[in-house]
Design an enzyme around this catalytic site. Structure first.
Site, mmCIF file in Angstrom:
data_model
loop_
_atom_site.group_PDB
_atom_site.id
_atom_site.type_symbol
_atom_site.label_atom_id
_atom_site.label_comp_id
_atom_site.label_asym_id
_atom_site.label_seq_id
_atom_site.Cartn_x
_atom_site.Cartn_y
_atom_site.Cartn_z
ATOM 1 N N SER A 170 5.017 -7.422 2.808
ATOM 2 C CA SER A 170 5.520 -7.839 4.118
ATOM 3 C C SER A 170 6.350 -9.125 4.005
ATOM 4 C CB SER A 170 4.344 -8.066 5.068
ATOM 5 O OG SER A 170 3.507 -9.066 4.515
ATOM 6 N N GLU B 82 8.429 -5.502 12.818
ATOM 7 C CA GLU B 82 8.289 -4.305 12.001
ATOM 8 C C GLU B 82 6.981 -3.634 12.416
ATOM 9 O OE1 GLU B 82 7.289 -4.763 7.802
ATOM 10 O OE2 GLU B 82 8.554 -3.046 7.338
ATOM 11 N N GLU C 118 -5.141 -3.829 -2.329
ATOM 12 C CA GLU C 118 -6.573 -3.534 -2.347
ATOM 13 C C GLU C 118 -6.892 -2.231 -1.608
ATOM 14 O OE1 GLU C 118 -4.851 -6.000 -1.105
ATOM 15 O OE2 GLU C 118 -5.906 -7.162 0.428
ATOM 16 N N LYS D 260 -1.476 -6.696 -9.716
ATOM 17 C CA LYS D 260 -2.443 -6.916 -8.628
ATOM 18 C C LYS D 260 -2.028 -5.928 -7.534
ATOM 19 C CE LYS D 260 -3.311 -8.233 -5.015
ATOM 20 N NZ LYS D 260 -3.780 -7.297 -3.947
ATOM 21 N N CYS E 48 9.609 1.361 3.611
ATOM 22 C CA CYS E 48 10.455 0.196 3.882
ATOM 23 C C CYS E 48 11.878 0.626 4.214
ATOM 24 C CB CYS E 48 10.467 -0.753 2.694
ATOM 25 S SG CYS E 48 11.142 0.029 1.229
ATOM 26 N N PHE F 150 0.814 -1.223 0.000
ATOM 27 C CA PHE F 150 0.000 0.000 0.000
ATOM 28 C C PHE F 150 0.845 1.269 0.000
ATOM 29 C CE2 PHE F 150 0.721 -0.461 4.602
ATOM 30 C CZ PHE F 150 1.062 0.839 4.935
HETATM 31 P P1 NAD Z 1 1.225 -6.891 2.584
HETATM 32 O O1 NAD Z 1 2.222 -7.979 2.521
HETATM 33 O O2 NAD Z 1 0.125 -6.981 3.568
HETATM 34 O O3 NAD Z 1 0.505 -6.749 1.146
HETATM 35 C C1 NAD Z 1 1.269 -6.557 -0.037
HETATM 36 C C2 NAD Z 1 0.498 -7.123 -1.209
HETATM 37 O O4 NAD Z 1 0.425 -8.544 -1.106
HETATM 38 C C3 NAD Z 1 -0.940 -6.650 -1.322
HETATM 39 O O5 NAD Z 1 -1.212 -6.472 -2.692
HETATM 40 C C4 NAD Z 1 -1.762 -7.785 -0.719
HETATM 41 O O6 NAD Z 1 -3.010 -7.905 -1.325
HETATM 42 C C5 NAD Z 1 -0.917 -9.002 -1.012
HETATM 43 N N1 NAD Z 1 -0.859 -9.987 0.075
HETATM 44 C C6 NAD Z 1 -0.927 -9.783 1.404
HETATM 45 N N2 NAD Z 1 -0.725 -10.948 2.066
HETATM 46 C C7 NAD Z 1 -0.514 -11.898 1.133
HETATM 47 C C8 NAD Z 1 -0.253 -13.291 1.196
HETATM 48 N N3 NAD Z 1 -0.158 -13.948 2.346
HETATM 49 N N4 NAD Z 1 -0.106 -13.963 0.041
HETATM 50 C C9 NAD Z 1 -0.202 -13.329 -1.136
HETATM 51 N N5 NAD Z 1 -0.424 -11.997 -1.254
HETATM 52 C C10 NAD Z 1 -0.585 -11.287 -0.135
HETATM 53 O O7 NAD Z 1 2.036 -5.515 2.745
HETATM 54 P P2 NAD Z 1 1.454 -4.047 2.946
HETATM 55 O O8 NAD Z 1 0.914 -3.923 4.329
HETATM 56 O O9 NAD Z 1 0.570 -3.668 1.813
HETATM 57 O O10 NAD Z 1 2.790 -3.182 2.793
HETATM 58 C C11 NAD Z 1 3.691 -2.940 3.841
HETATM 59 C C12 NAD Z 1 4.829 -3.929 3.814
HETATM 60 O O11 NAD Z 1 5.548 -3.836 2.579
HETATM 61 C C13 NAD Z 1 5.859 -3.646 4.897
HETATM 62 O O12 NAD Z 1 6.271 -4.859 5.432
HETATM 63 C C14 NAD Z 1 6.992 -2.957 4.142
HETATM 64 O O13 NAD Z 1 8.252 -3.053 4.762
HETATM 65 C C15 NAD Z 1 6.944 -3.711 2.853
HETATM 66 N N6 NAD Z 1 7.618 -2.986 1.786
HETATM 67 C C16 NAD Z 1 8.822 -3.457 1.383
HETATM 68 C C17 NAD Z 1 9.515 -2.781 0.398
HETATM 69 C C18 NAD Z 1 10.860 -3.277 -0.058
HETATM 70 O O14 NAD Z 1 11.376 -2.750 -1.045
HETATM 71 N N7 NAD Z 1 11.456 -4.238 0.599
HETATM 72 C C19 NAD Z 1 8.961 -1.627 -0.197
HETATM 73 C C20 NAD Z 1 7.716 -1.192 0.254
HETATM 74 C C21 NAD Z 1 7.046 -1.881 1.255
#
Ligand code: NAD
Length: 495
Positions: free
Chosen positions: A225, A379, A175, A172, A280, A148
């Site tokens: 994540s 985190e 959401e 994708k 991140c 997000f």
């Molecule tokens: P999230 O993992 O909850 O969701 C990310 C995406 O994956 C969304 O599109 C979601 O619909 C989907 N998703 C969620 N759980 C899933 C699962 N179990 N299986 C398949 N798809 C799944 O993350 P978020 O809350 O949207 O974003 C924040 C996280 O992203 C933090 O942990 C942050 O550190 C990380 N992030 C990392 C980087 C990087 O470059 N390493 C960059 C930006 C954000």
């Protein structure tokens, strides 16, 4: 109230039996809904990308680069719409949304120069008139899944890299922030991209897993994540889908006794509370070395009341909301755990945010944090800064390098010798000396170590090309047929 649909084979698609609500986090109010794909819809998107890849994979590199440049200009032309969506859906402040778009446009500039990082190896006359070339090919259909917190940059980075290398793409988006990815579909179309090359399928975890399992999906570019990154990497191995999965972070900023403490405090406050701590590459732990700890803590604390917190359609706001009520509750529960775990709550941000309507968490500072505590090990992804005290450089490094995450890290010092030693020893993927958020530019590598990434390749930089392409080696020889004979021995390279 608006509705975000899918985009398949060049057209809007509204088929769905489920929706998910979209909120403006500044107000905590519902502003729209996004359709969630059934497996049948996701399957249509895959078929469309698969069919389109037959022609797209044969287009020339220059043609694709030129198309990226057209898209880049059209993105710039639609800046206002894109920035406004970052403000309303992701709760970004205007300067933060603008900076994200700037970074996204820079990514397109880099990606349009794909010729500079596309070449592969060629070895002439390796043995007996044999030349060998590594030939590079697109991998096929790539799914891009984003978090997000960067709705403008990440879908654009994933899709442009996939398309310029001759793959077709299914996005994708998160959401929580689906609109920018869907808007990019219109911009790609207007830029001349053939139907089926860029598709958007909205949904959640189930949709992502369906796509990774699909036999016509060849790659997944994931950012989110750590738990999701790890499970998708494993699913990818099971289904032979190539996965680049970047995960979460807990970035440490070590401050040595010789550092300029005002500069360090400015950097710590900016990097911890910018974007409400939802980057991140945000700093979430300051490790103060030696007897500067009290003075540094005071300097951080005195800067915090000046941060202007508020709704992000007010241009004066510096610190906006976190993404959702659930995230706010999760962050509050970490703050709850600090004192029972033995830490000291120096600034309890809840005092500022309790009375606000939106998803706000006031900037929070926790002292005497130690490994093992919930606020240290997890985190938090909010405006909560942990302050760790270490007697020596070695102790600071032991703590930092023992943490499971390794996305980024920073060192503040004036000592070049220690800085050099630190840059060799620190266990993280993107690190900065007197640079608190060391997000590199696109010609350099980006991607975490340890539990911050499950990937053999980087998100961008030279090795990213290895994710988006596959190679085959071609051995060529033009012998005189007169010298031909049967030889059952294993080929030797000694003539
Ligand atoms: P999230 O993992 O909850 O969701 C990310 C995406 O994956 C969304 O599109 C979601 O619909 C989907 N998703 C969620 N759980 C899933 C699962 N179990 N299986 C398949 N798809 C799944 O993350 P978020 O809350 O949207 O974003 C924040 C996280 O992203 C933090 O942990 C942050 O550190 C990380 N992030 C990392 C980087 C990087 O470059 N390493 C960059 C930006 C954000």
């Amino acid at each position: 109230m608006y509705k975000v649909d899918h985009f398949i084979n060049g057209k809007s698609s509204s088929e769905s039996n489920k929706t998910s609500k979209i909120y403006n986090p500044s107000y905590g109010t519902e502003i729209g809904e996004v359709l969630c794909a059934t497996n049948e819809i996701a399957d249509k998107a895959v078929e469309s990308a698969y069919e389109a890849s037959k022609a797209w994979s044969k287009t020339g590199l220059i043609y694709r680069s030129e198309l990226i440049l057209k898209f880049r200009q059209n993105v710039i032309n639609r800046s206002k719409e894109i920035i406004d969506l970052g403000i309303s859906e992701a709760g970004k402040t205007r300067p933060d949304a603008e900076a994200e778009l700037d970074r996204a446009v820079q990514a397109l500039t880099h990606i349009a120069g794909v010729q500079h990082f596309y070449p592969s190896h060629y070895s002439q006359n390796v043995a007996g008139g044999i030349d060998i070339a590594d030939l590079r090919f697109p991998i096929g259909v790539i799914v891009g899944v984003g978090p997000f917190n960067f709705p403008i940059l990440i879908p654009l980075l994933h899709s442009a890299m996939a398309l310029v290398t001759g793959n077709t793409y299914i996005g994708k988006p998160s959401e929580k922030v689906p609109s920018v990815s869907r808007l990019y579909a219109d911009i790609w179309k207007e830029s001349g991209l053939p139907d089926g090359c860029y598709n958007v399928v909205n949904g959640d975890k189930e949709t992502v897993e369906f796509l990774v399992r699909h036999e016509k999906v060849d790659g997944l570019a994931f950012i989110g994540s750590t738990a999701a990154a790890k499970s998708l990497k494993m699913l990818g191995v099971e289904h032979n889908t190539k996965v680049q999965a970047l995960g979460g972070a807990k970035n440490h900023m070590i401050v040595l006794p010789d550092a300029d403490l005002d500069m360090s405090a400015d950097a710590a406050v900016s990097a911890s509370f910018g974007a409400a701590g939802q980057r991140c590459m945000a700093v979430s732990v300051v490790v103060a070395v030696g007897d500067i700890a009290d003075e540094l803590l005071d300097k951080i604390k005195e800067r915090m009341p000046n941060l202007v917190m508020g709704v992000t359609d007010d241009d004066k706001t510096q610190l906006g909301p976190v993404i959702s009520p659930e995230n706010k509750d999760r962050i509050y529960s970490f703050i709850d755990s600090a004192e029972p775990d033995g830490a000291t709550l120096v600034v309890d941000g809840r005092i500022r945010s309790n009375s606000l309507e939106g998803c706000f968490v006031g900037p929070t500072l926790i002292d005497n944090v130690k490994p093992g505590m919930a606020v240290y090990e997890n985190e938090i992804f909010g405006p909560v800064l942990s302050f760790v005290r270490a007697k020596t450089y070695d102790e600071a490094m032991k703590i930092t390098n023992s943490n499971n995450f390794g996305n980024g890290a920073a060192l503040f010092t004036r000592d070049g010798g220690v800085a050099k030693k630190w840059s060799d020893e620190i266990q993280a993927g993107s690190v900065g000396i007197n640079v608190p958020i060391p997000l590199p530019t696109y010609a350099h590598s980006f991607g975490g170590w340890k539990d911050s990434a499950f990937s053999e390749t980087k998100g961008f930089g030279p090795s990213a090309i290895e994710f988006y392409t596959k190679t085959k080696s071609l051995s060529t020889r033009w012998p005189d047929p007169a010298d031909s004979k049967v030889d059952l021995g294993f080929p030797r390279n000694d003539n």
